[in-house]
Design a protein around this motif. Structure first.
Motif, PDB file in Angstrom:
ATOM      1  N   TRP A 337      29.504  39.241  22.915  1.00 47.06           N
ATOM      2  CA  TRP A 337      30.574  40.177  23.285  1.00 47.06           C
ATOM      3  C   TRP A 337      31.264  40.745  22.037  1.00 47.06           C
ATOM      4  O   TRP A 337      32.439  41.081  22.048  1.00 47.06           O
ATOM      5  CB  TRP A 337      31.600  39.519  24.215  1.00 47.06           C
ATOM      6  CG  TRP A 337      32.187  38.215  23.722  1.00 47.06           C
ATOM      7  CD1 TRP A 337      31.572  36.997  23.670  1.00 47.06           C
ATOM      8  CD2 TRP A 337      33.515  38.021  23.217  1.00 47.06           C
ATOM      9  NE1 TRP A 337      32.424  36.050  23.150  1.00 47.06           N
ATOM     10  CE2 TRP A 337      33.626  36.650  22.873  1.00 47.06           C
ATOM     11  CE3 TRP A 337      34.608  38.854  23.024  1.00 47.06           C
ATOM     12  CZ2 TRP A 337      34.797  36.098  22.346  1.00 47.06           C
ATOM     13  CZ3 TRP A 337      35.772  38.317  22.503  1.00 47.06           C
ATOM     14  CH2 TRP A 337      35.857  36.946  22.167  1.00 47.06           C
ATOM     15  N   SER A 468      34.981  40.403  27.049  1.00 48.34           N
ATOM     16  CA  SER A 468      34.290  41.539  27.662  1.00 48.34           C
ATOM     17  C   SER A 468      33.125  41.983  26.777  1.00 48.34           C
ATOM     18  O   SER A 468      33.315  42.315  25.607  1.00 48.34           O
ATOM     19  CB  SER A 468      35.272  42.695  27.851  1.00 48.34           C
ATOM     20  OG  SER A 468      34.608  43.826  28.360  1.00 48.34           O
ATOM     21  N   ASP A 472      28.720  44.266  30.477  1.00 50.17           N
ATOM     22  CA  ASP A 472      29.529  43.949  31.665  1.00 50.17           C
ATOM     23  C   ASP A 472      29.700  45.154  32.571  1.00 50.17           C
ATOM     24  O   ASP A 472      29.710  45.035  33.804  1.00 50.17           O
ATOM     25  CB  ASP A 472      30.900  43.422  31.245  1.00 50.17           C
ATOM     26  CG  ASP A 472      30.807  42.073  30.547  1.00 50.17           C
ATOM     27  OD1 ASP A 472      29.672  41.582  30.372  1.00 50.17           O
ATOM     28  OD2 ASP A 472      31.855  41.521  30.173  1.00 50.17           O
ATOM     29  N   VAL A 484      30.066  39.001  36.305  1.00 44.73           N
ATOM     30  CA  VAL A 484      30.880  39.252  35.114  1.00 44.73           C
ATOM     31  C   VAL A 484      31.899  38.133  34.913  1.00 44.73           C
ATOM     32  O   VAL A 484      32.094  37.637  33.792  1.00 44.73           O
ATOM     33  CB  VAL A 484      31.589  40.611  35.215  1.00 44.73           C
ATOM     34  CG1 VAL A 484      32.578  40.792  34.061  1.00 44.73           C
ATOM     35  CG2 VAL A 484      30.573  41.746  35.229  1.00 44.73           C
ATOM     36  N   ARG A 488      31.987  35.711  31.629  1.00 48.37           N
ATOM     37  CA  ARG A 488      33.156  35.618  30.762  1.00 48.37           C
ATOM     38  C   ARG A 488      33.670  34.184  30.676  1.00 48.37           C
ATOM     39  O   ARG A 488      34.115  33.740  29.604  1.00 48.37           O
ATOM     40  CB  ARG A 488      34.240  36.574  31.256  1.00 48.37           C
ATOM     41  CG  ARG A 488      33.849  38.042  31.061  1.00 48.37           C
ATOM     42  CD  ARG A 488      34.886  39.021  31.588  1.00 48.37           C
ATOM     43  NE  ARG A 488      34.446  40.395  31.346  1.00 48.37           N
ATOM     44  CZ  ARG A 488      35.117  41.476  31.771  1.00 48.37           C
ATOM     45  NH1 ARG A 488      36.257  41.334  32.437  1.00 48.37           N
ATOM     46  NH2 ARG A 488      34.638  42.687  31.517  1.00 48.37           N
TER      47      ARG A 488
END
Length: 831
Positions: A337, A468, A472, A484, A488
């Protein structure tokens, strides 16, 4: 007396022999699969094999080296694909220095050996140098590039430390030994032909030179500094001379490649004299991502990573689709991410090394500390790329050569060297008992506070981030919010787990250092414990990205380039030279097609600039046009579209692979190897030339830029329906045609124009030829029957080879002198 001398000699050389044995053992222990005959599966090595296949096969069949291949991007020099090293007299050292080990075993060995030699040059004790070499050799980036197949980069990084070690030794102990050490390893590094790493090596040395120059002014030792500098420059010149062939040919071609300046006027705001800024900075390390130095999974690890069965993603899939599906799903999840488009893994320098580096900033004094700190900071700031554009713009626009390289995050290899170097030098000082108590306490508290403190904070407050990732949005657009959320949660868990993991190793090394300083542990136990801690810290992280799962059996490796049905059908065509466009792969990011065919596509970071221009402005659009027609399944529409593929047709694209297991699409509209044109369209500049290709009937008209207008000035070419020109002999570096005409004609060839090597001949006599249609060759052929030849013979290659051989001889003589001098002196003293 002899027995005593032998014992002393054995005692003296034992640490060095032990180091080599340990390095071999560690290399084998990490790659046991290689001893089983398995082959490492690597994307970039596969692309290299594909792109180099034609040149390698030609060498195998004829014994001749070709400097041009037609297998990628319709034709390009091999200088940056498969530069021949057999002519370089220095290459044999490459083979002997790794003790006959094959890659990737030899990569780890070179990492360890290179840093070991460097620590010795910095006067670190041999046994600590042995253990300390693990701190450099096992940083994650060095293993990730092996997994990716960046072989030459890995070798260059093995040679990077001793180059710098040689420079340091020359200024701080022995001018001659340091110069020879630097010269030999710089020559070896350049020979690998990964000039980006060589550039970063020299950048590190430049920072070093600045601090040592300042210090020499301060200490009033400027004359000695100048003498050493001159000696090192001579050594560097010899290293460059040894590699004159590699360097000059790469430099010369670079001006015509993506690393050279574009001749087109569009998008000037992102252009430099080299790579476009957006292309050069595409892979930029994130600012917060720099914490991966300390915590490997700070940004999730790799773009496609594995999760455990305790993960939220596993639970989600298990509840929805069952255990079997869940087990498969967790093997490939988008865990990263960070700011980069994709990544194979983080730059993890190690929690222990981070601790020791900070310790070194406290207890090491003088220019050594400031050099290593400044080089580290510079590498990080440059690695941020488009996340720190002030400095990036400065270097891309004004720093010579910097804009020739992409993937600016690669500058972090400097920090990967400077941080363990300062850390181990600091530890050497501590173990030697040269640190006052108050200074030691200060170093311990600051190191523990910063490295341990950040680890603790990120572990305890991991919920402060949103986790994030770039992918995503894809899930959210499909309404898969639960996926998602699970991703996360798992990304957070990965960061938290690794933060506490790093905290453990920070506390462990702090305890070990404290115990040794306060005589709570015997000295003989310190280095074995340190070695265990370093391996325990770094080995498992590397195994996340490079393990036995990356290896194929010999049978699997053999099938890497197995012919498909489409390949077999195309290869039945005995035509001497035609091109293939493979629509079943990422055409311009895959070189597998090049293994069997002359491909329109390929994979290389330094393709010809003009070819990239054609891809951007014509070929990509023509491919999309063809794909649209193919989807319609309308035969008439497909035939019409084939007629509209101006650029692909002039490149003689005869086959389109649309299904590897089926027959290829045969393009009856391809222009062939050569043809005569009777119309000439003169344009003022490259912008007009490339624009004029739209809708061009290349079989009848040639687009010629004004700079070549003199070649056809005052000439007209009749439309001779009886004229013929045919390719009768093909080699990658030689083309022969037979021409029959009743009047003077202008021939266009479906071959890439490159005047720095290709020379035209008519009936054995050298003649001029020019560029046409932005990329191709054109040649005036007189009436009658003639033999037309093109030979690729870059004159600079042979001149550079002479320079290389002479430089190699000089360095060999210096090495012999270095070894022989002590014996000669001893003999003179006895006499």
């Amino acid at each position: 007396m002899d027995i005593k001398m032998n014992k002393e000699l054995i005692k003296k050389i034992t640490p060095y022999i032990t180091a080599v044995i340990v390095f071999i053992a560690l290399s084998i222990a990490y790659f046991p699969s290689q001893l089983e005959g398995k082959k490492l599966r690597q994307h970039d090595m596969s692309t290299y094999k594909g792109g180099a296949q034609e040149a390698n096969e030609f060498k195998k069949e004829t014994g001749e080296t070709t400097l041009w291949t037609n297998s990628m991007f319709s034709g390009m020099p091999t200088y940056l694909i498969n530069i021949p090293k057999s002519d370089n007299k220095f290459d044999f050292i490459n083979k002997y220095i790794r003790l006959g080990m094959s890659f990737p075993l030899a990569h780890i060995f070179l990492y360890l050996l290179g840093f070991y030699i460097t620590l010795l040059a910095f006067k670190v004790k041999p046994w600590l140098s042995l253990v300390g070499s693990i701190g450099y050799a096992f940083s994650s980036y060095l293993f990730i590039i092996i997994a990716a197949g960046h072989y030459t980069k890995a070798i260059a990084l093995g040679y990077m430390p001793p180059v710098i070690g040689g420079v340091y030794l020359a200024y701080n102990g022995n001018k001659l030994k340091g110069t020879i050490l630097m010269s030999v390893f710089l020559a070896l590094q350049i020979l690998t032909n990964h000039l980006q790493i060589t550039y970063y090596t020299l950048l590190t040395i430049l920072v070093f030179g600045g601090f040592w120059l300042y210090n020499s002014f301060k200490q009033k030792t400027l004359p000695d500094f100048v003498k050493t500098t001159v000696l090192l420059v001579v050594g560097a010149v010899l290293a460059v001379g040894i590699n004159a062939t590699v360097l000059y040919m790469s430099y010369d071609y670079g001006k015509d490649s993506l690393r050279g300046k574009s001749e087109l006027s569009h998008n000037q705001d992102v252009k430099t004299s080299g790579l476009d800024k957006d292309y050069a900075t595409q892979w930029s390390y994130g600012r917060m991502e720099t914490f991966t130095f300390l915590i490997p999974n700070f940004k999730g690890g790799a773009s496609n990573g594995s999760l455990s069965e305790n993960s939220e993603v596993f639970k989600l899939y298990k509840n929805a689709q069952g255990t079997a599906t869940a087990k498969k799903a967790i093997k490939n999840q988008p865990l990263y991410w960070g700011d980069q488009p994709v990544t194979s893994g983080p730059v993890y320098i190690g929690a222990i090394i981070c601790f020791l580096f900070i310790f070194g900033l406290i207890i090491i004094k003088g220019p050594l500390k400031w050099w290593l700190l400044s080089a580290t900071i510079l590498s990080v700031l440059l690695g941020w790329g488009h996340n720190f554009m002030f400095l990036t713009d400065l270097f891309l626009d004004y720093f010579p050569g910097y804009n020739k390289f992409r993937t600016v995050s690669m500058t972090l290899v400097i920090a990967g060297l400077t941080m363990p170097l300062l850390g181990i030098i600091a530890l050497n000082k501590i173990l030697n008992g040269n640190v006052p108590k108050e200074e030691f306490k200060k170093g311990l508290y600051w190191s523990l506070g910063i490295a341990g403190g950040f680890s603790l904070i990120f572990g305890m407050f991991s919920g402060a981030f949103n986790y994030s990732g770039a992918v995503d949005q894809h899930y959210l657009s499909q309404g898969a919010d639960v996926i998602v959320d699970a991703l996360r949660a798992d990304r957070q868990a990965l960061l938290q787990k690794d933060a506490f993991r790093s905290l453990f190793f920070v506390l462990a090394i702090a305890t070990l250092v404290w115990a040794k300083y306060n005589d709570k542990i015997k000295a003989k136990y310190v280095l074995p414990i340190l070695a265990i801690l370093l391996l325990a810290d770094m080995w498992p992280v590397n195994k996340r990205y490079l393990s036995s799962e990356n290896f194929d059996t010999p049978k699997q490796a053999k099938n890497e380039f197995a012919k498909t049905k489409a390949d077999e059908i195309i290869l039945m065509d005995k035509g001497l030279n035609h091109r293939v466009l493979n629509l079943t792969v990422s055409t311009f990011n895959d070189a597998s097609t090049s293994y069997h065919h002359k491909s329109i596509g390929g994979y290389h970071g330094a393709k010809m600039r003009r070819y990239q221009d054609l891809i951007d402005l014509h070929i990509s659009a023509e491919i999309q046009l063809l794909i649209g027609a193919l989807r319609s399944n309308d035969v008439a529409k497909i035939e019409n579209v084939l007629s509209d593929l101006t650029v692909l047709n002039m490149l003689n694209t005869k086959y389109f692979i649309i299904n590897p297991d089926g027959a290829p699409l045969v393009n009856s509209k391809a222009n062939g190897n050569a043809w005569f044109v009777h119309n000439i369209h003169i344009v003022d500049n490259p912008d007009q030339e490339i624009a004029a290709l739209t809708g061009l009937n290349a079989k009848e008209t040639a687009i010629i830029e004004k700079r070549y207008a003199h070649y056809v000035s005052g000439k007209t070419f009749a439309n001779d329906s009886t004229a013929t020109i045919k390719l009768v002999d093909y080699k990658p570096n030689y083309l022969k045609y037979e021409s029959k005409t009743t009047s003077e004609q202008l021939a266009t060839f479906s071959e890439v124009f490159y005047a720095k090597g290709w020379q035209a001949y008519i009936d054995g006599k050298e003649v001029d030829h020019i560029r046409t249609n932005y990329l191709l060759r054109t040649l005036i052929i007189p009436e009658g029957t003639h033999e037309v030849e093109f030979k690729f013979q870059p004159k600079a290659y042979h001149t550079a080879n002479i320079i290389s051989n002479v430089s190699s001889i000089i360095v060999f003589l210096l090495l012999i002198a270095l070894v022989a001098l002590p014996y000669i002196r001893k003999k003179q003293q006895k006499a």
